[in-house]
Motif scaffolding. Structure first.
Motif, short mmCIF file in Angstrom:
data_model
loop_
_atom_site.label_atom_id
_atom_site.label_comp_id
_atom_site.label_asym_id
_atom_site.label_seq_id
_atom_site.Cartn_x
_atom_site.Cartn_y
_atom_site.Cartn_z
N ARG A 118 0.83 -1.22 0.00
CA ARG A 118 0.00 0.00 0.00
C ARG A 118 0.86 1.26 0.00
NH1 ARG A 118 -3.08 -3.13 3.75
NH2 ARG A 118 -2.29 -1.89 5.51
N LYS A 119 1.97 1.21 0.71
CA LYS A 119 2.88 2.35 0.73
C LYS A 119 3.45 2.61 -0.66
CE LYS A 119 5.42 5.57 2.67
NZ LYS A 119 4.82 6.83 3.15
N TRP A 120 3.80 1.53 -1.35
CA TRP A 120 4.30 1.69 -2.72
C TRP A 120 3.23 2.29 -3.63
CZ3 TRP A 120 2.51 -0.66 -7.25
CH2 TRP A 120 3.28 -0.40 -8.39
N VAL A 121 2.00 1.82 -3.50
CA VAL A 121 0.90 2.35 -4.31
C VAL A 121 0.77 3.86 -4.08
CG1 VAL A 121 -1.62 2.34 -4.61
CG2 VAL A 121 -0.39 0.18 -4.37
N GLU A 122 0.82 4.26 -2.83
CA GLU A 122 0.70 5.68 -2.49
C GLU A 122 1.85 6.49 -3.07
OE1 GLU A 122 0.94 8.48 1.53
OE2 GLU A 122 0.65 6.31 1.72
N GLU A 123 3.07 6.01 -2.88
CA GLU A 123 4.25 6.75 -3.35
C GLU A 123 4.30 6.81 -4.88
OE1 GLU A 123 6.48 8.42 -1.52
OE2 GLU A 123 5.33 7.94 0.28
N ALA A 124 3.80 5.77 -5.53
CA ALA A 124 3.81 5.73 -6.99
C ALA A 124 2.71 6.58 -7.62
CB ALA A 124 3.68 4.28 -7.47
#
Length: 366
Positions: free
Chosen positions: A265-271
């Motif tokens: 989820r953190k990757w989704v947000e940062e991307a």
């Protein structure tokens, strides 16, 4: 192929080797010992002191057993906010009157609408705890609390939460719950288990399917046997999978699932991508699968196709009317941080090449 789907999951080498054991007689002490160990371990995962029955059949067999065996009700309320909630309703329709409380797939359950249905005469409530088709964790504890106000039987599909997230069947007031072998437990497909408390038998329907009649399972469990020939090799695998869980520790296992899904989820947000579920004050993101909206500029076939053909990684797409609109990354079972980082790295590479996002993975702390 690296399986990053919400089941079946990658099998630990020990589990694969367990299935290669020589066949044993299913009416022997050896099998009884396996069944007893698996049953007692599953009780811990369900969070119950009550009976657990293991069926040689996939999760849907467990769903039908749970609904059919305890369908002696005037009406059952089934919650549909995803593919598997929809399936619960379709199963229930074969046995009794059903009121399906529908929400748009991906939307959160509104508790007042569920209570309205129960107040109008339903004697049972069935819902999915972790809806993998949309990546949402439904509020099991709150739903059970509402059902108890109306003295309704509570049936919970925990197929993709038991063994990977916190489940407390007795504490929450769940009467019947289900799990599948090929999800968070990390075993092969083909087994399901149904946990049943004493109260549920008040709703027993003797017209349930012969093979899925849990009263027959209850009787044979007194001798640590199954009523019909079990899938013995799958029991070997289940036993080994549960030993791995015991060694890891249930709390550690839940923590691992939560940390890996939070990393996704953190990757989704940062991307700059967008998670699919829409939460309210009661719902949460799933800790065993993450559903992500398909970004503009790439199709499902392009993204998942290249991921599979070029990188050997399999992630899931959307189901039914969500096909092409979302993709889903599983983080359940025997999955590791290496698996997650590898998957996100390859997805990121595809999206960066398309000019859809910029590289961000290296900046996220593992």
């Amino acid at each position: 192929m690296l399986l990053m789907i919400p089941g079946p999951v990658h099998l630990h080498e020990r589990i694969q080797l367990a299935m290669a054991k020589p066949m044993i007689g299913h009416r022997t002490k050896d099998f009884s010992e396996i069944l007893q160990y698996c049953t007692e371990m599953l009780k811990k995962l369900f969070g119950t002191k009550h009976d657990v029955f293991i069926i040689s059949g996939s999760g849907t067999a467990g769903m039908e057993a749970a609904i059919a065996c305890f369908s002696k009700v005037k009406r059952i309320t089934c919650i549909d906010n995803g593919k598997f909630g929809d399936r619960l309703g379709k199963i229930a329709e074969r046995y009794t009157e059903v009121d399906v409380v529908r929400f748009e797939w991906g939307k959160s359950i509104e508790l007042d609408e569920v209570e309205k249905s129960l107040s109008e005469g339903s004697e049972a409530l069935a819902f999915v705890h972790n809806e993998t088709s949309t990546g949402i964790l439904n509020p099991a504890k709150e739903l059970a609390k509402i059902a108890k106000k109306y003295d309704a039987l509570v049936i919970m599909d925990g197929i993709t939460s038991v063994g990977g997230d916190y489940v407390a069947m007795d504490e929450w007031g769940i009467d019947v719950a289900i799990v599948g072998s090929q999800k968070c437990i990390g075993a092969p497909p083909g087994l399901s288990a149904v946990a049943v408390n004493d109260r549920a038998w008040e709703f027993y329907n003797e017209k349930c399917p012969f093979y899925l009649d849990l009263k027959a399972y209850k009787k044979k469990l007194e001798d640590w046997q199954t009523p019909y020939t079990p899938a013995v090799s799958l029991f070997f695998a289940l036993q080994e999978a549960l030993k791995i869980i015991e060694e890891e520790g249930i709390e550690n296992r839940i923590r691992r699932h939560r940390e890996l899904s939070a990393f996704v989820r953190k990757w989704v947000e940062e991307a700059g991508l967008e998670l699919f579920p829409e939460l309210n004050e009661y719902s949460q993101y799933s800790n065993t699968v993450t559903a992500i909206k398909m970004p503009e500029g790439i199709t499902d076939k392009e993204l998942r196709g290249e991921l599979k053909e070029r990188y050997g990684i399999l992630v899931s797409g959307g189901q039914e009317h969500l096909k092409g609109k979302i993709f889903r990354i599983g983080t359940m079972g025997n999955v590791t941080i290496r698996d997650v980082v590898t998957t996100l790295s390859c997805i990121e590479r595809i999206l960066v090449k398309k000019g859809i996002i910029k590289p961000v993975l290296s900046e996220i702390e593992v």
